[in-house]
Design an enzyme around this catalytic site. Structure first.
Site, PDB file in Angstrom:
ATOM      1  N   LYS A 155      24.397   7.578   7.928  1.00 52.73           N
ATOM      2  CA  LYS A 155      23.395   8.139   8.834  1.00 52.73           C
ATOM      3  C   LYS A 155      23.572   7.559  10.224  1.00 52.73           C
ATOM      4  CE  LYS A 155      19.305   7.227  10.352  1.00 52.73           C
ATOM      5  NZ  LYS A 155      19.322   7.972  11.623  1.00 52.73           N
ATOM      6  N   GLY A 208      20.922  -2.632  13.175  1.00 49.02           N
ATOM      7  CA  GLY A 208      19.817  -2.169  14.015  1.00 49.02           C
ATOM      8  C   GLY A 208      18.872  -3.314  14.315  1.00 49.02           C
ATOM      9  N   SER A 209      17.603  -2.975  14.471  1.00 49.20           N
ATOM     10  CA  SER A 209      16.628  -3.978  14.887  1.00 49.20           C
ATOM     11  C   SER A 209      16.237  -4.885  13.723  1.00 49.20           C
ATOM     12  CB  SER A 209      15.385  -3.283  15.437  1.00 49.20           C
ATOM     13  OG  SER A 209      14.822  -2.463  14.436  1.00 49.20           O
ATOM     14  N   THR A 210      15.785  -6.078  14.052  1.00 45.41           N
ATOM     15  CA  THR A 210      15.373  -7.039  13.030  1.00 45.41           C
ATOM     16  C   THR A 210      14.155  -6.514  12.273  1.00 45.41           C
ATOM     17  OG1 THR A 210      16.343  -8.876  14.239  1.00 45.41           O
ATOM     18  CG2 THR A 210      14.606  -9.429  12.681  1.00 45.41           C
ATOM     19  N   VAL A 212      13.183  -3.262  11.593  1.00 41.39           N
ATOM     20  CA  VAL A 212      13.548  -2.233  10.610  1.00 41.39           C
ATOM     21  C   VAL A 212      14.445  -2.837   9.526  1.00 41.39           C
ATOM     22  CG1 VAL A 212      14.703  -0.016  10.236  1.00 41.39           C
ATOM     23  CG2 VAL A 212      13.281  -0.335  12.270  1.00 41.39           C
ATOM     24  N   GLY A 213      15.358  -3.722   9.932  1.00 39.05           N
ATOM     25  CA  GLY A 213      16.256  -4.355   8.964  1.00 39.05           C
ATOM     26  C   GLY A 213      15.495  -5.133   7.900  1.00 39.05           C
ATOM     27  N   GLU A 230      23.084  -6.338  10.056  1.00 41.01           N
ATOM     28  CA  GLU A 230      23.531  -6.802  11.370  1.00 41.01           C
ATOM     29  C   GLU A 230      22.401  -6.474  12.327  1.00 41.01           C
ATOM     30  OE1 GLU A 230      26.132  -8.515  11.807  1.00 41.01           O
ATOM     31  OE2 GLU A 230      27.632  -7.904  10.317  1.00 41.01           O
ATOM     32  N   CYS A 264      24.322  -6.169  20.659  1.00 42.77           N
ATOM     33  CA  CYS A 264      23.678  -7.235  19.893  1.00 42.77           C
ATOM     34  C   CYS A 264      24.288  -8.595  20.230  1.00 42.77           C
ATOM     35  CB  CYS A 264      23.792  -6.933  18.413  1.00 42.77           C
ATOM     36  SG  CYS A 264      25.449  -6.444  17.953  1.00 42.77           S
ATOM     37  N   GLU A 355      14.682 -10.327  22.640  1.00 42.78           N
ATOM     38  CA  GLU A 355      15.854  -9.507  22.950  1.00 42.78           C
ATOM     39  C   GLU A 355      15.442  -8.370  23.887  1.00 42.78           C
ATOM     40  OE1 GLU A 355      17.545  -6.953  19.844  1.00 42.78           O
ATOM     41  OE2 GLU A 355      19.496  -7.746  20.406  1.00 42.78           O
TER      42      GLU A 355
HETATM   43  P1  NAP Z   1      16.612   0.634  14.797  1.00 43.57           P
HETATM   44  O1  NAP Z   1      15.411   1.331  15.264  1.00 43.57           O
HETATM   45  O2  NAP Z   1      16.451  -0.489  13.867  1.00 43.57           O
HETATM   46  O3  NAP Z   1      17.553   1.774  14.186  1.00 43.57           O
HETATM   47  C1  NAP Z   1      18.782   1.534  13.595  1.00 43.57           C
HETATM   48  C2  NAP Z   1      19.079   2.619  12.585  1.00 43.57           C
HETATM   49  O4  NAP Z   1      18.127   2.537  11.520  1.00 43.57           O
HETATM   50  C3  NAP Z   1      18.960   4.045  13.146  1.00 43.57           C
HETATM   51  O5  NAP Z   1      19.919   4.855  12.524  1.00 43.57           O
HETATM   52  C4  NAP Z   1      17.562   4.424  12.727  1.00 43.57           C
HETATM   53  O6  NAP Z   1      17.315   5.800  12.633  1.00 43.57           O
HETATM   54  C5  NAP Z   1      17.480   3.787  11.355  1.00 43.57           C
HETATM   55  N1  NAP Z   1      16.111   3.585  10.877  1.00 43.57           N
HETATM   56  C6  NAP Z   1      14.961   3.553  11.602  1.00 43.57           C
HETATM   57  N2  NAP Z   1      13.912   3.360  10.778  1.00 43.57           N
HETATM   58  C7  NAP Z   1      14.394   3.285   9.529  1.00 43.57           C
HETATM   59  C8  NAP Z   1      13.810   3.080   8.259  1.00 43.57           C
HETATM   60  N3  NAP Z   1      12.484   2.921   8.103  1.00 43.57           N
HETATM   61  N4  NAP Z   1      14.612   3.046   7.174  1.00 43.57           N
HETATM   62  C9  NAP Z   1      15.940   3.196   7.286  1.00 43.57           C
HETATM   63  N5  NAP Z   1      16.561   3.390   8.467  1.00 43.57           N
HETATM   64  C10 NAP Z   1      15.804   3.414   9.580  1.00 43.57           C
HETATM   65  O7  NAP Z   1      17.472   0.013  15.974  1.00 43.57           O
HETATM   66  P2  NAP Z   1      17.979   0.753  17.270  1.00 43.57           P
HETATM   67  O8  NAP Z   1      16.796   0.904  18.134  1.00 43.57           O
HETATM   68  O9  NAP Z   1      18.776   1.938  16.921  1.00 43.57           O
HETATM   69  O10 NAP Z   1      19.068  -0.317  17.835  1.00 43.57           O
HETATM   70  C11 NAP Z   1      18.707  -1.409  18.636  1.00 43.57           C
HETATM   71  C12 NAP Z   1      18.616  -2.686  17.849  1.00 43.57           C
HETATM   72  O11 NAP Z   1      19.707  -2.840  16.961  1.00 43.57           O
HETATM   73  C13 NAP Z   1      18.641  -3.929  18.681  1.00 43.57           C
HETATM   74  O12 NAP Z   1      17.641  -4.810  18.258  1.00 43.57           O
HETATM   75  C14 NAP Z   1      20.013  -4.553  18.442  1.00 43.57           C
HETATM   76  O13 NAP Z   1      20.143  -5.904  18.603  1.00 43.57           O
HETATM   77  C15 NAP Z   1      20.297  -4.157  17.075  1.00 43.57           C
HETATM   78  N6  NAP Z   1      21.739  -4.049  16.846  1.00 43.57           N
HETATM   79  C16 NAP Z   1      22.385  -5.049  16.180  1.00 43.57           C
HETATM   80  C17 NAP Z   1      23.745  -4.994  15.971  1.00 43.57           C
HETATM   81  C18 NAP Z   1      24.491  -6.048  15.205  1.00 43.57           C
HETATM   82  O14 NAP Z   1      25.633  -5.835  14.885  1.00 43.57           O
HETATM   83  N7  NAP Z   1      23.894  -7.165  14.860  1.00 43.57           N
HETATM   84  C19 NAP Z   1      24.456  -3.926  16.441  1.00 43.57           C
HETATM   85  C20 NAP Z   1      23.783  -2.941  17.117  1.00 43.57           C
HETATM   86  C21 NAP Z   1      22.413  -3.009  17.298  1.00 43.57           C
HETATM   87  P3  NAP Z   1      16.752   6.693  13.844  1.00 43.57           P
HETATM   88  O15 NAP Z   1      17.870   7.554  14.187  1.00 43.57           O
HETATM   89  O16 NAP Z   1      15.607   7.462  13.287  1.00 43.57           O
HETATM   90  O17 NAP Z   1      16.321   5.770  14.930  1.00 43.57           O
END
Ligand code: NAP
Ligand code: MG
Length: 453
Positions: A155, A208-210, A212-213, A230, A264, A355
């Site tokens: 996804k 993604g975000s901490t 949601v993760g 991650e 990130c 962050e």
């Molecule tokens: P996010 O809101 O956590 O979304 C990440 C992914 O998860 C998207 O595909 C999102 O779908 C999906 N998602 C949202 N809610 C969900 C749920 N309840 N169950 C399952 N999946 C769900 O994060 P983001 O806003 O896209 O990205 C920014 C964050 O990601 C930052 O905090 C950043 O640090 C972190 N990040 C970390 C790394 C790493 O490698 N450590 C890399 C990149 C980003 P949608 O399409 O609906 O939003």
């Protein structure tokens, strides 16, 4: 009926196209096809899986320019970065194409027979990708997962699905079987959650975000499903007085403003030894002014826009009450532009702790080596970091003392596909990339063969 989602070009704020949102039934159907495809794929000869992944890599190589242009439009990545990202996907596939023939088990001495271990694929792996590096992060999951004999449902983030959709098509063009690698567009709360709850998805990879993760991990725990996370970061770039200050200052903008800070691994805190604090800021200012923000399609651009209007207002909110030292330039007009910003911060400030995920860096002074390590670790996160010093012993001590998964000394490198990547503390669980990633997509099976006549 399927609803749709409108993609926006972040550099122009203009709509690109409509993307279908899969519902639970469509997600379940893709997972059911993946179950079937995996049975055949998992029983292929290792060399056949290797050949198929090499073929996929070659097709991606032939489409680097097309994938890069898609990322420029959909994500606002500068064209030079986008070409690097597309080539990286091909390299990741080539690297893990070597894995099927190297997933060796063990032979363990046991009396009365033969004891051996096998690395068995999980079955179907669900990969949830964020919007900041849509194609590279996708490949870190799907390439080693496929190499280990799994099928993949993936996804992409709703904001940035175009390169992932194209990679799914290219996999079929390369001859990968139907249903083996399926890209499913839709919302996280529907498609992503279904990966977590569906009993036939046996492992989840989430970036993604901490927040949601953490929910994804809790959902996986209820299903006793392994999960790799991650997550976010607040990484420190530590500059000691004995460093090559000119080099450290010249490299600092790239370490935090690359991809408009939506990284990130962004070194979003610069910690500077107090005796060289003023000198370092003098050197940093021209480096920030030289950072070129503009049209991502332009070859000379270092940084494009932020991903969305709402993300830009979140980033801007971090400057409320902040002590801004200086800013770079950014275009006016349509597009979600944000000028690179350097803030002088105190340790308790929000800007020094949370962050931002945008082109904002907090600079803080420290007193000595112990203070530098303490300050670097004074965060919930632990993903990346950099250490600038000409003292070898100090470089070793500080790199062992900082609780982060990925560090670099006199450099800001974080990601090489052949070295491990991932975070400590609130930055994640498990590691991606590196020599062991394919094995992480397997479960060990132990079999004892009695030899008694
Ligand atoms: P996010 O809101 O956590 O979304 C990440 C992914 O998860 C998207 O595909 C999102 O779908 C999906 N998602 C949202 N809610 C969900 C749920 N309840 N169950 C399952 N999946 C769900 O994060 P983001 O806003 O896209 O990205 C920014 C964050 O990601 C930052 O905090 C950043 O640090 C972190 N990040 C970390 C790394 C790493 O490698 N450590 C890399 C990149 C980003 P949608 O399409 O609906 O939003
Ligand atoms: Mg989100």
């Amino acid at each position: 009926m399927t609803s749709t989602f409108t993609l926006i070009n972040p550099a122009t704020a203009q709509p690109i196209r409509e993307i279908a949102r899969a519902d639970v039934a469509q997600t379940d159907a893709a997972i059911a096809r993946a179950v079937i495809a995996q049975r055949a794929w998992g029983s292929l000869a290792p060399v056949a899986r290797a050949d198929a992944l090499r073929a996929f890599a070659r097709v991606v190589e032939a489409h680097v320019e097309e994938l890069a242009q898609l990322e420029v439009r959909n994500s606002g990545h500068p064209i030079g970065s986008a070409r690097w990202e597309a080539s990286h996907v091909a390299q990741v596939l080539n690297f893990y194409a070597g894995a099927p023939e190297r997933l060796s088990g063990q032979q363990i001495p046991v009396a009365g027979g033969l004891d051996v271990t096998f690395h068995e694929p999980y079955g179907v792996v669900g990969i949830i990708v964020p919007w900041n590096f849509p194609m590279t992060i996708a490949s870190w999951g799907f390439a080693p997962a496929l190499a280990a004999g799994n099928a993949v449902v993936l996804k992409p983030a709703e904001l940035t699905p175009l390169t992932a959709i194209r990679l799914g098509e290219l996999a079929l063009d390369a001859g990968l079987p139907e249903g083996l690698f399926t890209v499913i567009t839709g919302s996280g709360s529907v498609v992503g959650q279904r990966f977590v709850s569906h009993p036939d998805v046996r492992k989840v990879v989430f970036t993604g975000s901490t927040s949601v993760g953490t929910d994804v991990a809790a959902g996986c725990a209820r299903e006793l499903k392994p999960v790799t996370l991650e997550l976010g970061g607040k990484s420190a770039n530590i500059v000691f007085a004995d460093a090559d200050l000119e080099k450290a200052a010249a490299a600092a903008p790239g370490a935090v403003f690359d991809n408009a800070g939506q990284d990130c691994c962004a070194r979003s805190r610069i910690l500077v030894e107090r005796s060289v604090y003023d000198r370092f800021l003098e050197l940093l200012e021209p480096a920030v002014q030289a950072w070129r923000v503009g049209d991502p399609a332009d070859e000379g651009t270092d940084m494009g826009p932020l991903i969305s209007a709402s993300h830009r207002s979140t980033v801007a909110g971090f400057l409320d009450g902040a002590n801004v030292a200086f800013r770079g330039a950014a275009p006016e007009g349509d597009g979600f532009w944000f000028a690179p910003t350097v803030v002088l911060a105190d340790r308790a400030d929000r800007i020094a702790r949370e962050e931002v995920f945008g082109p904002v860096v907090a600079v803080l002074p420290f007193d000595d080596e112990a203070d530098a390590i303490g300050l670097a670790n004074d965060t919930a996160y632990g993903l990346a970091g950099s250490i600038w010093t000409e003292n070898l012993g100090r470089a070793v001590r500080v790199s062992r003392g900082v609780k982060s998964g990925v560090l670099s000394v006199n450099s800001h490198s974080s990601v090489r596909y052949w070295t491990p990547f991932g975070g400590m503390k609130a930055s994640g669980l498990g590691r991606e990339l590196g020599p062991d990633a394919a094995e992480h997509f397997t479960e060990t099976k132990n079999v004892f063969f009695a030899t008694d006549a």
